[in-house]
Design an enzyme around this catalytic site. Structure first.
Site, PDB file in Angstrom:
ATOM      1  N   GLY A  14      -1.325  -8.273  -3.512  1.00  0.00           N
ATOM      2  CA  GLY A  14      -1.316  -6.872  -3.926  1.00  0.00           C
ATOM      3  C   GLY A  14      -2.709  -6.341  -4.212  1.00  0.00           C
ATOM      4  O   GLY A  14      -3.704  -7.070  -4.137  1.00  0.00           O
ATOM      5  N   THR A  65       6.866  -1.532  -8.316  1.00  0.00           N
ATOM      6  CA  THR A  65       6.138  -0.400  -8.883  1.00  0.00           C
ATOM      7  C   THR A  65       6.572   0.950  -8.312  1.00  0.00           C
ATOM      8  O   THR A  65       6.091   1.984  -8.776  1.00  0.00           O
ATOM      9  CB  THR A  65       4.628  -0.560  -8.645  1.00  0.00           C
ATOM     10  OG1 THR A  65       4.377  -0.671  -7.239  1.00  0.00           O
ATOM     11  CG2 THR A  65       4.101  -1.813  -9.337  1.00  0.00           C
ATOM     12  N   ASP A 105       1.251   2.250 -17.885  1.00  0.00           N
ATOM     13  CA  ASP A 105       1.245   3.413 -18.769  1.00  0.00           C
ATOM     14  C   ASP A 105       2.603   4.097 -18.832  1.00  0.00           C
ATOM     15  O   ASP A 105       2.872   4.903 -19.730  1.00  0.00           O
ATOM     16  CB  ASP A 105       0.179   4.422 -18.310  1.00  0.00           C
ATOM     17  CG  ASP A 105       0.373   4.902 -16.878  1.00  0.00           C
ATOM     18  OD1 ASP A 105       0.884   4.111 -16.053  1.00  0.00           O
ATOM     19  OD2 ASP A 105      -0.002   6.052 -16.573  1.00  0.00           O
ATOM     20  N   TYR A 128      11.720   2.356 -14.227  1.00  0.00           N
ATOM     21  CA  TYR A 128      10.485   1.592 -14.032  1.00  0.00           C
ATOM     22  C   TYR A 128       9.816   1.284 -15.368  1.00  0.00           C
ATOM     23  O   TYR A 128       9.508   0.132 -15.683  1.00  0.00           O
ATOM     24  CB  TYR A 128       9.528   2.363 -13.121  1.00  0.00           C
ATOM     25  CG  TYR A 128       8.140   1.757 -13.046  1.00  0.00           C
ATOM     26  CD1 TYR A 128       7.960   0.458 -12.578  1.00  0.00           C
ATOM     27  CD2 TYR A 128       7.019   2.483 -13.455  1.00  0.00           C
ATOM     28  CE1 TYR A 128       6.686  -0.104 -12.519  1.00  0.00           C
ATOM     29  CE2 TYR A 128       5.758   1.931 -13.391  1.00  0.00           C
ATOM     30  CZ  TYR A 128       5.593   0.637 -12.923  1.00  0.00           C
ATOM     31  OH  TYR A 128       4.341   0.083 -12.872  1.00  0.00           O
TER      32      TYR A 128
END
Length: 301
Positions: A14, A65, A105, A128
């Protein structure tokens, strides 16, 4: 450099994983794992990949993600972002190995003004964010000595991200707009790797925010990217990004926190190092990553 001698990176293919391999490989024995070597949806695959290995530290940047698919594939999101990190954390604890879990975040609801600190309550508004927060909790429950680092708006040379996407759009379209009401911290994966090295050297534990200094809206971030692309000679069809609102984007399934800017004060107090401003890091990315070469070549041709 006082790093753990043997480090496993789960998610080495990644964006952040590649940056970590580049940063750590000259100073430690790095074992990079990615699919199909390890499948985070399969607990047995995780055990088979990790239990035979001898290592001192493990870093887990791998995750699901994609914010909107998490809403429709909740079981998969929790398996990858929560259950798998919890299992990995217990395997590490059994080996007396330290672990770093990379979080986000998006654990915040976005209703706070200014910058979130590690002491602020996490109240995610999406699957998520909820799955990543559960991952944090399971990792630290396995061993309070483990480390959780939250990153935001990540880009880097390993894989295309927002800067590449917005420049592609601006070279093909004459009108672009981005939300003015979504605020965060654009962050270089290269800089996160550098910051993490300092935490590993000190065997840090608990939760830390790792991001470049300062914050901006999506519109401001996009405009900064186009300004740098124009300076570099990219053939932009759109040079100014108009402002819109999150509510104007019907394709979004998941709710986004309107403000997810994070404070680096804890990291600075712990290490004595102040992360550089986001605009400085972004300028370096445009100067060194090479992704603008295709536009420059086309303009010259």
């Amino acid at each position: 450099m006082n790093l753990p001698p043997r480090i496993v990176i789960v998610g080495a293919a990644g964006r952040l994983g590649q940056a970590l391999v580049r940063r750590l490989a000259p100073h430690a024995t790095v074992i990079g794992l990615a699919r199909p070597e390890i499948d985070l949806q399969d607990p047995q695959s995780i055990r088979d990949a990790l239990e035979p290995l001898d290592f001192d530290h493990l870093i887990l940047p791998a995750a699901m993600t994609a914010v909107d698919p998490c809403e429709t594939e909740q079981e998969k999101a929790y398996a990858i972002n929560a259950t798998a990190p919890g299992l990995i954390a217990y395997i590490c604890a059994a080996k007396q190995a330290h672990m770093t879990y990379v979080s986000t975040d998006f654990v915040f609801d976005g209703l706070t003004h200014g910058f979130y600190t590690e002491g602020d309550e996490a109240r995610p508004v999406s699957v998520y964010g909820s799955s990543k927060l559960k991952g944090e909790e399971l990792v630290l429950a396995a061993d309070p000595g483990h480390l959780v680092v939250r990153v935001a708006w990540l880009y880097g040379p390993g894989k295309p991200a927002f800067p590449e996407w917005i420049v592609d759009k601006a070279c093909a379209e004459s009108h672009l707009s981005l939300p003015m009401d979504k605020t965060g911290c654009p962050t270089s994966a290269t800089d996160v790797s550098d910051m993490l090295v300092h935490l590993l050297e000190e065997s840090a534990s608990g939760v830390f925010h790792l991001c470049n200094a300062g914050s901006c809206s999506w519109q401001e971030w996009g405009q900064a990217c186009l300004d740098l692309a124009r300076e570099a000679g990219a053939p932009l069809q759109c040079e100014t990004i108009a402002g819109n609102w999150l509510a104007d984007i019907p394709a979004f399934l998941a709710k986004r926190p309107p403000n997810s800017a994070m404070s680096n004060d804890k990291f600075t107090a712990f290490t004595g190092i102040s992360p550089r401003p986001w605009k400085e890091a972004l300028r370096e990315h445009f100067a060194t990553s090479g992704f603008l070469a295709k536009y420059q070549a086309a303009a010259c041709g």
